[in-house]
Design a protein around this motif. Structure first.
Motif, PDB file in Angstrom:
ATOM      1  N   PHE A  21       0.819  -1.197   0.000  1.00 37.45           N
ATOM      2  CA  PHE A  21       0.000   0.000   0.000  1.00 37.45           C
ATOM      3  C   PHE A  21       0.860   1.257   0.000  1.00 37.45           C
ATOM      4  CE2 PHE A  21       0.545  -1.547   4.309  1.00 37.45           C
ATOM      5  CZ  PHE A  21       0.841  -0.429   5.075  1.00 37.45           C
ATOM      6  N   SER A  22       0.234   2.339  -0.410  1.00 32.76           N
ATOM      7  CA  SER A  22       0.892   3.635  -0.495  1.00 32.76           C
ATOM      8  C   SER A  22       0.686   4.420   0.797  1.00 32.76           C
ATOM      9  CB  SER A  22       0.300   4.423  -1.664  1.00 32.76           C
ATOM     10  OG  SER A  22       0.650   5.790  -1.602  1.00 32.76           O
ATOM     11  N   CYS A  23       1.707   5.153   1.191  1.00 38.62           N
ATOM     12  CA  CYS A  23       1.595   6.140   2.267  1.00 38.62           C
ATOM     13  C   CYS A  23       2.197   7.441   1.756  1.00 38.62           C
ATOM     14  CB  CYS A  23       2.336   5.711   3.526  1.00 38.62           C
ATOM     15  SG  CYS A  23       1.714   4.213   4.321  1.00 38.62           S
ATOM     16  N   SER A  24       1.427   8.512   1.764  1.00 42.71           N
ATOM     17  CA  SER A  24       1.923   9.817   1.334  1.00 42.71           C
ATOM     18  C   SER A  24       2.836  10.414   2.403  1.00 42.71           C
ATOM     19  CB  SER A  24       0.753  10.758   1.054  1.00 42.71           C
ATOM     20  OG  SER A  24      -0.116  10.219   0.088  1.00 42.71           O
ATOM     21  N   GLN A  25       3.530  11.481   2.032  1.00 44.29           N
ATOM     22  CA  GLN A  25       4.419  12.150   2.996  1.00 44.29           C
ATOM     23  C   GLN A  25       3.605  12.787   4.117  1.00 44.29           C
ATOM     24  OE1 GLN A  25       8.236  12.646   1.857  1.00 44.29           O
ATOM     25  NE2 GLN A  25       7.798  11.828   3.877  1.00 44.29           N
ATOM     26  N   LEU A  26       4.004  12.523   5.361  1.00 43.19           N
ATOM     27  CA  LEU A  26       3.403  13.184   6.511  1.00 43.19           C
ATOM     28  C   LEU A  26       4.153  14.471   6.829  1.00 43.19           C
ATOM     29  CD1 LEU A  26       1.334  13.047   8.897  1.00 43.19           C
ATOM     30  CD2 LEU A  26       3.161  11.923  10.203  1.00 43.19           C
ATOM     31  N   VAL A  27       5.485  14.376   6.934  1.00 44.77           N
ATOM     32  CA  VAL A  27       6.311  15.546   7.250  1.00 44.77           C
ATOM     33  C   VAL A  27       7.765  15.205   6.969  1.00 44.77           C
ATOM     34  CG1 VAL A  27       6.683  14.903   9.689  1.00 44.77           C
ATOM     35  CG2 VAL A  27       6.706  17.329   9.021  1.00 44.77           C
ATOM     36  N   HIS A  46      14.732  13.564   8.540  1.00 47.02           N
ATOM     37  CA  HIS A  46      14.004  12.359   8.157  1.00 47.02           C
ATOM     38  C   HIS A  46      12.760  12.706   7.349  1.00 47.02           C
ATOM     39  CE1 HIS A  46      16.179  10.819  11.791  1.00 47.02           C
ATOM     40  NE2 HIS A  46      16.329   9.783  10.992  1.00 47.02           N
ATOM     41  N   GLN A  47      12.343  11.771   6.503  1.00 49.30           N
ATOM     42  CA  GLN A  47      11.042  11.858   5.853  1.00 49.30           C
ATOM     43  C   GLN A  47      10.169  10.793   6.505  1.00 49.30           C
ATOM     44  OE1 GLN A  47       9.606   9.667   3.253  1.00 49.30           O
ATOM     45  NE2 GLN A  47      11.263   8.149   3.189  1.00 49.30           N
ATOM     46  N   ILE A  48       8.962  11.213   6.937  1.00 49.89           N
ATOM     47  CA  ILE A  48       8.117  10.402   7.811  1.00 49.89           C
ATOM     48  C   ILE A  48       6.738  10.237   7.193  1.00 49.89           C
ATOM     49  CG2 ILE A  48       7.148  10.227  10.140  1.00 49.89           C
ATOM     50  CD1 ILE A  48       9.367  12.252  11.020  1.00 49.89           C
ATOM     51  N   ILE A  49       6.182   9.039   7.346  1.00 50.90           N
ATOM     52  CA  ILE A  49       4.831   8.751   6.862  1.00 50.90           C
ATOM     53  C   ILE A  49       4.008   8.147   7.999  1.00 50.90           C
ATOM     54  CG2 ILE A  49       5.612   8.400   4.491  1.00 50.90           C
ATOM     55  CD1 ILE A  49       5.327   5.363   4.945  1.00 50.90           C
ATOM     56  N   GLY A  50       2.681   8.087   7.799  1.00 56.37           N
ATOM     57  CA  GLY A  50       1.811   7.413   8.751  1.00 56.37           C
ATOM     58  C   GLY A  50       0.937   8.348   9.557  1.00 56.37           C
ATOM     59  N   GLY A  51       0.691   7.989  10.828  1.00 57.30           N
ATOM     60  CA  GLY A  51      -0.230   8.715  11.685  1.00 57.30           C
ATOM     61  C   GLY A  51       0.275  10.082  12.092  1.00 57.30           C
ATOM     62  N   ASN A  52      -0.656  11.040  12.216  1.00 54.63           N
ATOM     63  CA  ASN A  52      -0.258  12.420  12.475  1.00 54.63           C
ATOM     64  C   ASN A  52       0.010  12.722  13.949  1.00 54.63           C
ATOM     65  OD1 ASN A  52      -2.947  12.404  13.370  1.00 54.63           O
ATOM     66  ND2 ASN A  52      -3.401  14.432  12.535  1.00 54.63           N
ATOM     67  N   SER A  53       0.079  11.679  14.791  1.00 55.34           N
ATOM     68  CA  SER A  53       0.451  11.891  16.189  1.00 55.34           C
ATOM     69  C   SER A  53       1.963  11.977  16.384  1.00 55.34           C
ATOM     70  CB  SER A  53      -0.100  10.764  17.069  1.00 55.34           C
ATOM     71  OG  SER A  53       0.497   9.519  16.727  1.00 55.34           O
ATOM     72  N   ILE A  54       2.727  11.854  15.316  1.00 56.83           N
ATOM     73  CA  ILE A  54       4.195  11.866  15.416  1.00 56.83           C
ATOM     74  C   ILE A  54       4.661  13.130  16.146  1.00 56.83           C
ATOM     75  CG2 ILE A  54       4.552  13.015  13.190  1.00 56.83           C
ATOM     76  CD1 ILE A  54       6.705  10.110  14.493  1.00 56.83           C
ATOM     77  N   ASN A  55       5.635  12.953  17.029  1.00 62.12           N
ATOM     78  CA  ASN A  55       6.262  14.079  17.710  1.00 62.12           C
ATOM     79  C   ASN A  55       7.682  13.688  18.070  1.00 62.12           C
ATOM     80  OD1 ASN A  55       6.289  12.996  20.595  1.00 62.12           O
ATOM     81  ND2 ASN A  55       4.105  12.893  20.133  1.00 62.12           N
ATOM     82  N   ALA A  56       8.433  14.593  18.621  1.00 57.77           N
ATOM     83  CA  ALA A  56       9.850  14.349  18.871  1.00 57.77           C
ATOM     84  C   ALA A  56      10.095  13.312  19.954  1.00 57.77           C
ATOM     85  CB  ALA A  56      10.548  15.658  19.248  1.00 57.77           C
ATOM     86  N   GLY A 112       4.792  12.344  -2.450  1.00 59.51           N
ATOM     87  CA  GLY A 112       5.965  11.762  -1.804  1.00 59.51           C
ATOM     88  C   GLY A 112       5.660  10.455  -1.114  1.00 59.51           C
ATOM     89  N   GLY A 113       6.312  10.246   0.040  1.00 60.61           N
ATOM     90  CA  GLY A 113       6.044   9.064   0.843  1.00 60.61           C
ATOM     91  C   GLY A 113       6.697   7.797   0.325  1.00 60.61           C
ATOM     92  N   MET A 114       6.124   6.661   0.722  1.00 63.69           N
ATOM     93  CA  MET A 114       6.729   5.366   0.429  1.00 63.69           C
ATOM     94  C   MET A 114       5.650   4.343   0.094  1.00 63.69           C
ATOM     95  SD  MET A 114       9.721   5.030   3.345  1.00 63.69           S
ATOM     96  CE  MET A 114       8.749   5.204   4.832  1.00 63.69           C
TER      97      MET A 114
END
Length: 352
Positions: A21-27, A46-56, A112-114
């Motif tokens: 499956f495709s995942c677009s660029q998150l940030v 980094h280039q990150i995909i997936g859920g928007n709860s990502i944080n440092a 983008g994404g992966m």
């Protein structure tokens, strides 16, 4: 694997599941909640995909699916986070430009994404017969070494490779180092994770020791898991297509013929490629899917449109210029000595 082969596989009747499956660029951001949690900025981009709860920080005690309000991945049940380093082009004048990512074949329109895979057997196995245990809430892992600069250092990570795309269906050959010639359709970075779990630890200090490769053979040959890591899990695989087409003019490449691409941690060899994973599937969705006869798309999962994938984004934690021609890569990583010597010899020749 050719796209025609993928179509043939999709028409087969597998015993269990393989999902692609495709995942677009998150940030695109200088954070790394797995290796340097809480550090902002992290050492490299980094280039990150997936859920928007990502944080440092990404405290493992938090419920990732519950925290995310959307996901850039095709299946809405998957709010995991997946990320890799970022590729840059180095011009002859010493400036750097971030290489964009293009969508994989079949996922036109994704920003983008992966492309992400979860497999029970090798991609060429029509039946996917193996029984696997899905990752558990709180599971995390890393594969590859951001500090590797030699083939020997990279050799322990068996399936972290590159494919020089002649067109969008090219899948072979794969190399451990970055391609040393222009690739007409881009450079695909392939990340395949180990498939044997110790059955106990959701994470370890190095984020790798709780995982292992088969004791003999390979995942593709259905090699058995070692006694220390007896639990077979799905093989997680990333495909990222770096759109190098704008940088394929040989007149802009180093005069000695070496390749001009550099990872965001300063590696120009390609041996430091790596991938990170934070599990975030909702409920038992991944296990149910692995236990269901399906290929690529599955009735156990809800598919969102690529347009909706693209709408899910996260705010960058570190506000810095990552899109212009830059005098150095964000974070100022040290680039391999050999490459710096090559650059000094060409800097006076001009560039972009």
């Amino acid at each position: 694997m050719q796209l025609t082969s993928l179509v043939a596989l999709a028409l087969a009747a597998p015993a269990n599941a393989l999902i692609r499956f495709s995942c677009s660029q998150l940030v695109v951001d200088r954070i790394d909640p797995l290796v340097t949690p809480g550090m902002a900025p992290s050492p490299h981009l980094h280039q990150i995909i997936g859920g928007n709860s990502i944080n440092a920080t990404m405290d493992p005690a938090k419920d990732m699916p519950g925290e995310s309000t959307c996901t850039t991945c095709q299946f809405t049940e998957d709010t995991s986070n997946y990320w890799t380093a970022v590729l840059f082009f180095r011009a002859r004048n010493g400036t750097f430009k971030r290489v964009p990512i293009r969508p994989n074949a079949g996922f036109d329109g994704a920003v983008g994404g992966m492309t992400v895979y979860y497999m029970q057997n090798g991609l060429a196995d029509y039946q996917q017969r193996s029984k696997v245990t899905a990752f558990k809430p709180g599971f995390r892992m890393l594969i590859g070494d951001a500090l590797a600069r030699t083939e020997e250092e990279a050799s322990k990570y068996r399936q972290v490779t590159y494919t020089c795309l002649q067109d969008m269906s090219t899948r072979y050959p794969e190399t451990k180092s970055l391609p040393n010639k222009p690739c007409p359709a881009g450079i695909m970075a392939n990340i395949r994770f180990p498939t044997c779990w110790d059955g106990t630890n959701l994470d370890t200090v190095d984020h790798m020791s709780h995982m292992a490769y088969p004791a003999t053979g390979t995942f593709d040959s259905k090699g058995p898991c070692p006694d220390t890591h007896p639990v077979p899990v799905p093989q997680l695989m990333y495909e990222t297509i770096w759109d190098t087409r704008a940088f394929n003019d040989p007149n802009e490449w180093p005069e000695d013929g070496s390749q001009p691409f550099v990872w965001s941690m300063g590696d120009h060899t390609g041996f430091a490629s790596h991938g990170d994973y934070l599990f975030g599937w909702k409920g038992d969705a991944l296990q149910r899917t692995m236990d269901t006869p399906c290929y690529v798309t599955c009735p156990t999962l809800t598919t969102q449109s690529i347009a909706n994938q693209n709408k899910c984004t996260a705010e960058r934690t570190i506000q810095e210029d990552i899109d212009s021609w830059l005098p150095e890569i964000p974070g100022g990583p040290t680039i391999s000595k050999k490459y710096l010597l090559e650059a000094r010899g060409t800097r006076s020749k001009g560039g972009l």
